[in-house]
Every structure is written in structure tokens, then in C-alpha cells.
Design an enzyme around this catalytic site. Structure first.
Site, mmCIF file in Angstrom:
data_model
loop_
_atom_site.group_PDB
_atom_site.id
_atom_site.type_symbol
_atom_site.label_atom_id
_atom_site.label_comp_id
_atom_site.label_asym_id
_atom_site.label_seq_id
_atom_site.Cartn_x
_atom_site.Cartn_y
_atom_site.Cartn_z
ATOM 1 N N LEU A 125 0.809 -1.215 0.000
ATOM 2 C CA LEU A 125 0.000 0.000 0.000
ATOM 3 C C LEU A 125 0.842 1.265 0.000
ATOM 4 C CD1 LEU A 125 -2.666 -1.055 2.667
ATOM 5 C CD2 LEU A 125 -2.936 -1.043 0.184
ATOM 6 N N ASP A 144 2.887 13.435 16.398
ATOM 7 C CA ASP A 144 3.169 13.370 14.954
ATOM 8 C C ASP A 144 1.872 13.464 14.160
ATOM 9 O OD1 ASP A 144 4.753 13.267 12.721
ATOM 10 O OD2 ASP A 144 4.878 11.080 12.665
#
Length: 687
Positions: free
Chosen positions: A380, A498
Site C-alpha cells: 500500500l 506526529d
């Protein structure tokens, strides 16, 4: 009603009784059952000919039936169904703010809907166009200018009966039909391609038949339904259970005094899944179908218990061995960032290890089979952790995240992610199914997100148009809900550290889910902030106090979220932004300058400008700028963000200059930049 009759005798003609092709607040749509007069919208024949056209918006009102509003063509073909009415508005058709309300009147003399709007800042107008669209425009009170606001139907899923009987439209781009649980696709002949679903197992009206609950649904067409306005939901279930012809039931009313019962007899037509505004629908299924559902649940539960017991037994031996080893090595533990390597607090590390192991442990051979030996066809994408593969594990699509041997993230981040996310369960957080740690392989198994990451849409010129404003606003709101859970509602306060567009994944309904918790830190309830010598995250999303001083808190995540809001609105990356003079700048600073010049709409993505809600866009930009203010104490918390995004016309505080403003926009050749801590950067890759 008597007053209406009196008015009719007094007025020969009034414009509100003949709205033509548009409707404004105060106008009624419906029928007077005494006089027989019906009020409805009709389109013009074309843009230059005001004679009645093909399309009309009118009620279908049958005695003892629940009235519904339809968009018709030639007064015979249903194009779209609005509804049903849920006590506040038509289900799924939110176009106003929280103060507004559609008023439905149902009695022996009158059936009508009155469109109400209570804002003091703007007004609304709905217009039926010659091509069968309903355009919504806003009139800003302060400058008396009409502005395009929205359009109906929203998408292909709004097409009446698109998926046939017992079918449901579950996604927007492109529309995807699937049969409801307990039904399967009919075999269709070559000359008849109409979609239709049939029961997997027939009903026998036995005592063990029951109902399966579908959530967030647009309730089916009520033409073959009976309505009772005094039944509770429990009474509604009993009434449907006692009638063998009853196929489903629901309470259409979402208000505080939510009573009312809809009973369907026959096929369920025109069903779809809504992202946030749907209702509960209870569909009758055979006893064996319900038994299968329960059996699968219990089998899964037994497997989980067996795995958990096996892991606990092995863990007990491991803990004993570690205890002996620790006694011999006492005092030699290596601390990271002034804390134990288990990431959480010193007195909580053992419990965290246990919770780490409560997740299912999969063997490497299972992972190989699931991903076809990590084939390139199944890959992916790749992030800072390593490559991500699509797989099929135990009959379910999953995303397999494999730690790369060359990754700058490592075992610490892997352990941190497992421990952290094992504690978290929320609809706007990605779900971790299990892990594998075998033969030097470090692997995490997540739920599969078919639409991958947010950045793959908003920063891609060929795909950004697939996300309209309504979807983007729901994504902003969903991220905020996820942050509220992390910062306030979960057992331990979690700072993500993050947060970025690449770490927001989208499910099949385009619902956002926050992912990648390898760099997250967990606080106890009384802790608010911490310091570190190792700054981690992604440039462009890191807050000033974190980048310069190593200080992070929930307000660090809020700063990152503010950047994401502005990126969603503009379709531009913060760090790669170039202004109109082709000068490098930051998106955040550019947005703040436009805001101070009353030109905020100039930042809106080109593909949204003709279809977005101006008020929602303006509010989103304003909230985004409040989130990226330089001082952490000036930024709102997640709850305040949610309140402001969903708020009324109340004024928001004026934002101060954003963080890093002087560094990105006012630097001269003699400017001395402050020294920064070393950054451990998370790479930006699509899922």
C-alpha cells in the site's frame, strides 16, 4: 389552524402561497386538507422561461401514512427523497446551523412543513433549477450580497431507490451498493439489470425471529409504512414482532421527547448510510440468521480468551525470567528521555506490559499467507516505520505494517505503539487488531482503510475534487473528536506528537481515523506537559515551543491540528506553499495575512469555491488560526475546538500571530535563527 382559515378569508392572494421556484424562511410546503390547496416548488422551463418546468418539490401525502418530501420529474418520477422528517429536519439534510429548525405540522386539517431560519447574520434561499437541482444561497446581512452556499442532491447516493429493495448505498465516490445484513444479491437476467436483494434465509414468523440494528441510516421510504405517534421504541418492537408482515421498525423522532413508531410492511426502499446524521433502523431477520451472528461473536470471544490465556501463561514464565535477570542487572537500566524504556510512568511499566500482551499475537506464517508473502501487488505504501501491505486475515481485510530493518524508528517505537493503542478505543482512531514479533520480524496489524490517507486526496490535483466541502468539514470535525478522546476522555492522556495529514486515514465512508502512535507519549491525569532533548515529528506540523525548547503538551497536538485544518481548506501543504509572487512562504502565515486583510476566502481550494458553505469555511479558517498561535496558552483545547466548529453565530476570539511567523515571513539576511534540537522526522508517505 383557525387563524389560517381567517387569513384565507381576508387575503385574496399572497406570494407565500405560490413560491414558484424558490423558498425563503417562513414559507410553508404542504397541503390544506380542508380547502385542498397545495403549496409546492416548481422549476422554470429554462433559465429564460418562467413557465412551469419538469421538476417539482412536493409532499406525497396519503391518509394514515408518514408524509415525505420528494423531488419529482413530470410529477410522476421520483428523483430524490428528503427524509423522513426526524423532528428537527429531514434526515441527513443538514444545511442550517443549530438554531434553525423545520417545523412539521400533521393534523386532520393541515399537513405542511415550514422552513424556519433564525440567524441575525445571514439568511437562506432555496431555488429549484430547471435541471432539477436545489441550490442554496446565503444573504450576508452586512453587505446584502447573495452567495452560493450548497446544492442538492449531494451525490449519486441521493438518487431515489438507487440500490433497489433491501440494498444500501454506503459510499459517495463512487456510489457503492451492498445488500443489508441478512440479504444477498439476486441473480439478474441479462435483460433486467435492476439491482435487488433477497433474504438469505426466509422468515417463518417463528417466536425466535428478531431484529438486527443498523445505525447511521437514512430510514426507508415510508409509503409502505404505518406511523403511530404515541408508541415508545419498546412498544414499537413488540408491535412489529407480533405482526408477521412487519419487516422493520424505527423511531423517526430524534428530539428529547423521542416517541413515535414507524412499522414497515414489504420491501425497504431507498436506504443509505450517512456519515454523521443517520438514525437507527431495526430489520426483521430469521432466527438462524441472528443465531449465526451470535455464534460468530461467541466463537471470536472463545478464540480471544484462548489466545489471551496462552499468552498470559507464557508471559508469566517470561516475567519470572526477566525478574531473575533484572535482579542480576539491577541499576543498569538505560533511561530514555528521563523515563523507563516502557514509555509510561515508572510505577506503571509492568501493567503496561500486560496490556501490551492482551492484543492477539499472530504467527509469521499467518502474516505470510495474509499478504501473499509480502508481495508487491499487496503493498500500500511506505512510511518512516517501514512498508505497509494489504492482507486478508481471518476473513477480514487488514493493513500489515512491517518494521523495516533500515528504519530510523525501531523496537522502542513499536513497543510504544502497541502499548499506547491497546489502551485506546474510539471511532476516530485506527483500530489495532494484533501484532507479530517472530524471527526478527516486527509487525503490527491494523484495520484496513480503503481510502488510505488524507494527504493522498487533498494534495493530489487529480483526486482533491473527490472530497467536497461537506466531507472535508466532517473530516475536520472527526479529527477534533479523536483528539478530544486522546487528550481528555481516555484513561491516560495521550499526546500524539506526529499529527499530520499523512497520519489521518479514511475509511470507506471517508470517516477520519488518527493513526501512527509510535511517537506518542502518555501522561497521567495530573500531568500537563513534559520536556525532551529529542524532538520528534514532521516539519511543518511541529509547534514552536516543542521545536525550540523540547516542551510538548496537548497544545502541541492542537498546533498540528490547526495546520491540518488550513491544509484541508486550501488543498496546499504548509511547508511547500508558494505565494502569489512565487515567493516561498508557509501556508499558516499566508492564511493569517489574508485573515487580517479580510480576504480569508482567497485561500480556499479552487475545486471548493463554487460549492462550499462559506460560513463553515470562514469558521474553519478562524479556528485553524486560533490553533496555530505562537503561545500554547492562547490555543484552544479540543473541546473548545469542537464547540467552535459546531457553534452558532457567536463571535470567536481574534487570533494572534501564528508560531514561526517571524521565521518564515520576516527573515532578513542578518537574522540569526535560534538553535533547534535534533529532529527525528517521520516521513510522509501514502498508505
Amino acid at each position: 389552524m383557525d387563524e389560517d382559515s381567517h387569513d384565507e378569508e381576508k387575503h385574496i392572494w399572497q406570494s407565500f402561497d405560490y413560491p414558484g421556484d424558490n423558498i425563503i424562511p417562513g414559507v410553508k410546503l404542504g397541503k390544506n386538507l380542508v380547502t385542498g390547496r397545495e403549496i409546492y416548488l416548481t422549476s422554470w422551463k429554462n433559465s429564460d422561461d418562467p413557465s412551469p418546468g419538469e421538476y417539482a418539490v412536493r409532499f406525497l401525502m396519503v391518509k394514515d401514512k408518514y408524509p415525505q418530501l420528494y423531488l419529482w420529474r413530470n410529477n410522476s418520477v421520483k428523483i430524490k427523497r428528503f427524509g423522513p422528517y426526524n423532528g428537527v429536519e429531514f434526515s441527513g439534510q443538514t444545511i442550517y446551523n443549530d438554531k434553525d429548525k423545520d417545523i412539521m405540522v400533521l393534523n386532520q386539517k393541515d399537513m405542511h412543513l415550514q422552513f424556519m431560519h433564525n440567524s441575525t447574520m445571514f439568511s437562506l434561499m432555496l431555488k429549484l433549477t430547471p435541471d432539477g437541482k436545489i441550490n442554496v444561497s446565503t444573504l450576508l446581512i452586512h453587505n446584502h450580497q447573495w452567495t452560493y452556499y450548497d446544492v442538492f442532491p449531494y451525490d449519486k447516493c441521493d438518487e431515489y431507490g438507487l440500490c433497489g429493495p433491501y440494498g444500501s448505498c454506503v459510499s459517495l465516490t463512487p456510489p457503492y451498493c451492498e445488500c443489508l445484513k441478512g440479504f444477498q444479491q439476486k441473480e439478474s437476467s441479462s435483460h433486467n439489470q435492476t439491482r435487488a436483494c433477497r433474504r438469505t434465509r426466509p422468515l417463518d414468523c417463528g417466536p425466535r425471529e428478531g431484529f438486527f440494528k443498523f445505525s447511521s441510516m437514512k430510514l426507508p421510504d415510508t409509503q409502505n409504512a404505518v406511523y403511530n405517534n404515541s408508541m415508545s421504541l419498546q412498544e414499537c418492537e413488540v408491535a412489529c414482532k407480533n405482526n408477521c408482515s412487519c419487516t422493520a421498525y424505527a423511531n423517526p423522532n430524534i428530539t428529547a421527547d423521542a416517541v413515535g413508531c414507524l412499522l414497515w410492511f414489504g420491501d425497504l426502499i431507498d436506504v443509505r448510510v450517512y456519515q454523521a446524521t443517520g438514525q437507527d433502523l431495526y430489520v426483521r431477520l430469521a432466527a438462524s440468521e441472528l443465531l449465526d451472528t451470535n455464534s460468530k461473536f461467541h466463537r471470536t470471544k472463545r478464540v480471544n480468551i484462548t489466545i489471551t490465556l496462552s499468552i498470559c501463561a507464557g508471559l508469566a514464565g517470561l516475567i519470572f525470567a526477566l525478574y531473575i535477570w533484572t535482579r542480576r542487572k539491577k541499576g543498569s537500566d538505560v533511561e530514555r528521555e528521563g523515563r523507563p524504556r516502557t514509555v509510561v510512568d515508572k510505577d506503571n511499566k509492568s501493567s503496561s506490559k500486560k496490556e501490551n500482551m492482551e492484543l492477539p499475537l499472530f504467527s509469521l506464517s499467518q502474516i505470510y499467507r495474509a499478504t501473499n508473502n509480502f508481495s508487491m501487488e499487496n503493498k500500500l505504501g511506505e512510511g518512516g516505520f517501514g512498508p505497509v501491505y494489504k492482507g486478508m486475515l481471518e476473513g477480514q481485510e487488514v493493513a500489515v505494517k512491517r518494521l523495516s530493518k533500515s528504519s530510523r524508528q525501531g523496537v522502542d517505537e513499536f513497543e510504544n505503539e502497541v502499548i499506547c493503542i491497546a489502551k485506546l478505543q474510539h471511532r476516530n482512531l485506527v483500530k489495532l487488531f494484533g501484532y507479530c514479533n517472530e524471527e526478527n520480524e516486527t509487525i503490527l496489524i491494523y484495520e484496513y482503510m480503503p481510502n488510505r490517507s488524507l494527504d493522498s486526496f487533498i494534495f493530489d490535483d487529480t483526486r482533491k475534487s473527490e472530497l467536497d466541502w461537506s466531507q472535508r468539514f466532517h473530516i475536520i470535525y472527526g479529527i477534533a473528536r479523536g483528539l478530544l478522546y486522546l487528550h481528555q476522555d481516555s484513561r491516560l492522556r495521550v499526546i500524539h506528537r506526529d499529527l499530520k495529514a499523512g497520519n489521518i486515514l479514511l475509511d470507506h465512508q471517508m470517516r477520519p481515523k488518527i493513526s501512527d502512535f509510535g511517537l506518542a507519549r502518555m501522561f497521567r491525569e495530573h500531568e500537563n506537559e513534559a520536556n525532551t532533548k529529542r524532538v520528534v515529528g514532521t516539519l511543518g506540523y511541529i509547534s514552536p515551543e516543542y521545536a525550540v525548547n523540547g516542551q510538548f503538551s496537548i497544545k502541541s497536538d492542537i498546533f498540528s491540528f490547526g495546520v491540518i485544518i488550513l491544509e484541508i481548506v486550501s488543498g496546499q501543504k504548509n511547508r511547500c506553499f508558494v505565494d502569489e509572487d512565487r515567493q516561498p512562504d508557509s501556508l499558516v502565515c499566508h492564511a493569517w495575512r489574508l485573515y487580517t486583510e479580510n480576504k480569508s476566502l482567497d485561500i480556499v481550494d479552487e475545486c471548493l469555491r463554487n460549492s462550499c458553505s462559506i460560513l463553515e469555511v470562514m469558521r474553519s479558517i478562524h479556528v485553524g488560526l486560533l490553533c496555530v498561535q505562537h503561545r500554547p496558552e492562547d490555543r484552544p483545547d479540543a473541546q473548545s475546538v469542537i464547540d467552535m466548529l459546531g457553534g452558532d453565530d457567536g463571535l470567536l476570539p481574534f487570533p494572534e500571530k501564528p508560531g514561526f511567523f517571524i521565521y518564515t515571513s520576516e527573515i532578513t539576511s542578518n537574522t540569526v535563527l535560534p538553535s533547534f534540537n535534533d529532529l527525528t522526522l517521520s516521513q510522509v508517505y501514502g498508505r
